[in-house]
Each structure stands twice: as C-alpha cells, then as structure tokens.
Design an enzyme around this catalytic site. Structure first.
Site, PDB file in Angstrom:
ATOM      1  N   HIS A 167       8.335   5.155  -1.269  1.00 12.95           N
ATOM      2  CA  HIS A 167       7.105   5.181  -0.465  1.00 12.95           C
ATOM      3  C   HIS A 167       6.919   6.624  -0.001  1.00 12.95           C
ATOM      4  O   HIS A 167       7.908   7.296   0.319  1.00 12.95           O
ATOM      5  CB  HIS A 167       7.230   4.326   0.810  1.00 12.95           C
ATOM      6  CG  HIS A 167       6.903   2.875   0.644  1.00 12.95           C
ATOM      7  ND1 HIS A 167       7.600   1.894   1.329  1.00 12.95           N
ATOM      8  CD2 HIS A 167       5.945   2.237  -0.073  1.00 12.95           C
ATOM      9  CE1 HIS A 167       7.079   0.710   1.020  1.00 12.95           C
ATOM     10  NE2 HIS A 167       6.080   0.889   0.176  1.00 12.95           N
ATOM     11  N   CYS A 263       8.837   3.447   9.071  1.00  8.45           N
ATOM     12  CA  CYS A 263       8.533   2.150   8.444  1.00  8.45           C
ATOM     13  C   CYS A 263       8.446   1.033   9.468  1.00  8.45           C
ATOM     14  O   CYS A 263       7.772   0.033   9.244  1.00  8.45           O
ATOM     15  CB  CYS A 263       9.626   1.741   7.466  1.00  8.45           C
ATOM     16  SG  CYS A 263      10.049   2.912   6.219  1.00  8.45           S
TER      17      CYS A 263
END
Ligand code: ARG
Length: 271
Positions: A167, A263
């Site tokens: 990511h 996150c």
C-alpha cells in the site's frame, strides 16, 4: 488538514491473522489479543491528545477492519468507499459505506471493477493540491483518472514494486510544509523519478530499509507532530532538525497483519 482533525478508528476486538494477503501475514504467528488491545488504547491516547478520535463498530469475522485507512478515501466531506482487491476484505466495504452514509459523508460513484483501497493507496499532500496514488499490488492504475475527475485534482500515480510495501501508506507519507517521508526502492524507477521531480530535495526524507520495515513511513502527521511505530536515531534526528516532534507508539502486534499507525486511522478531515 485542520488543526484538530477527526480520525476514524476501529477497536481491535476481532483482530487476528486469519488469512495471508501480504508478506507480513502468517496465520502461524497470531497477535496476542491483550497486547493488541493495550497497544491500540495507547495509540488512541497518544493521537487523542492532538486529534478527535471517532470510533466505528468492529464486526466479528472481519479481522482487518481495524485498518480504517482502507475504509475509503475522504476529502472535503466526500468519500470514495474502497473496492478491495482480495475477497477476504471485500465484506468490509458495505460496513464502511454504511458508516460513512450515517455520518453524513457524500459517497461518490465508482465502478465496481476498479480496485481501490482508500487512504491506504491515495494520499493528498498536506494542502490537498494534488493526490498520490499507489498502484499495483492493491489499487488499479485506472483509479488515477477516476480520482482526478471526482476530486478535480491532479493525481500522480506511483508504481509499487516491493511486495512488502503493498500500500502507498506503507512507504510514503506527506507531512506538514511539504516534507515527505518515503522508502525509495519500494517504487518503480519511473515513479522514483516522478517523486524527485515533484518534491524538492530539501523536503524529501528518505528512510532506511530498517526504518521502512518497522513501518516508519506508516505515520500520522498532525501539524508538526508525527506518530509512528518506530524511528531510528538517524530518522528521529532528521525529523527533529526539520522541526517535527516524533511520537513513537509501538503497534508491533499490528505489524503481524502488515499494518501500523497510519493504517489504524483514517483522517476524516483531509487525507
Ligand atoms: N492485513 C491488511 C491488508 O493486507 C493490512 C492493511 C494495512 N492497511 C494499510 N493502510 N496499509 O489489507
């Protein structure tokens, strides 16, 4: 970003490693539940001194819901809800969509066949003048044009080439005043060039592999405060010399699922 942003977080009541969709996950190495709760509470306390923490309800059998950065990408009260690449996480999307609608966000239309993992892969620079999109492992390159149209902003696509940094928010972090933390070799050669072309050298903070593997780029910046799992003495010094205050908050249990501080939160007032 406002001075006191709202951050969406989700309690780790059902957090586990139940499947393996990134190289950090190993079902044989489960996080310790009590320690995960303690670390998450400490993160809430630490971030809560500089931001307003907003909670959403964790769902049983949705172990990765704790990673609210992947709920969607939010800017100015509008949201693109994620279209997850892997079936394991797809059931989270309607849960987050309902949360955004109930909280009064405008949910933007998006084609279901274009994978996009929200603020895990889309980051705004801090004055939201342009967006960066990480693509490859999770989000589709086609998301770039769709985001540009939806938010009327330039979008710079960055190709992710190291499976450990799947990511964008695992290897890239825009901070206040244009400073940007990043781990260069997580990106294709072409994308490294784009980063160097867009961000002046004195604003680029290149992190070492050691820091990157401790998820130092997976940081939350609130003004000049930066929250991260770990920073080596060298990185602490670099940030310090640019006027940042580093807050180390250990979230090692969450590293077992391939996520850390960033996150675990979603900025509802910016990106
Ligand atoms: N286990 C999760 C996944 O692989 C971790 C997500 C981390 N989130 C993030 N924004 N990088 O999808």
């Amino acid at each position: 970003m406002t001075n006191h942003p709202r951050l969406l977080m989700c309690p780790p009541d059902h957090f586990q490693v139940r499947y393996e969709i990134n190289p950090w996950m190993n079902v044989q190495r489960q996080p310790a539940a009590a320690s995960a709760q303690t670390q998450w509470q400490q993160l809430v306390a630490s971030l809560g001194a500089h931001a307003e923490i907003v909670l959403c309800e964790p769902a049983p059998s949705r172990p990765d819901m704790v990673f609210t950065a992947n709920a969607g990408f939010v800017l100015d009260g509008r949201v693109v809800v994620s279209r997850f690449r892997y079936p394991e996480r797809q059931p989270e999307a309607p849960l987050f969509a309902r949360w955004f609608a109930d909280a009064g966000f405008e949910c933007l239309a998006w084609p279901d066949d274009v994978c996009f993992e929200g603020a895990g892969d889309c980051l705004a620079d801090q004055d939201a003048a342009h967006l960066w999109l990480g693509h490859g492992p999770r989000s589709d390159i086609r998301a770039a044009a769709l985001l540009a149209r939806a938010f009327q902003l330039p979008v710079y696509p960055l190709g992710l080439v190291d499976p450990r940094f799947y990511h964008l928010d695992t290897c890239f972090c825009p901070l206040a005043d244009g400073h940007t933390l990043y781990y260069p070799t997580a990106f294709s050669a072409e994308s490294q060039m784009l980063i160097r072309a867009q961000i002046p050298i004195e604003k680029r903070i290149e992190v070492s592999e050691e820091d990157a593997c401790q998820f130092a780029c997976n940081a939350v910046g609130v003004g000049k405060h930066v929250f991260m799992n770990y920073a080596s003495a060298r990185l602490q010094h670099e940030l310090d010399s640019r006027g940042f205050q580093v807050h180390e908050v250990r979230v090692t249990e969450f590293l077992r699922a391939g996520g850390a501080v960033k996150c675990l939160s979603l900025n509802l007032d910016g990106a």
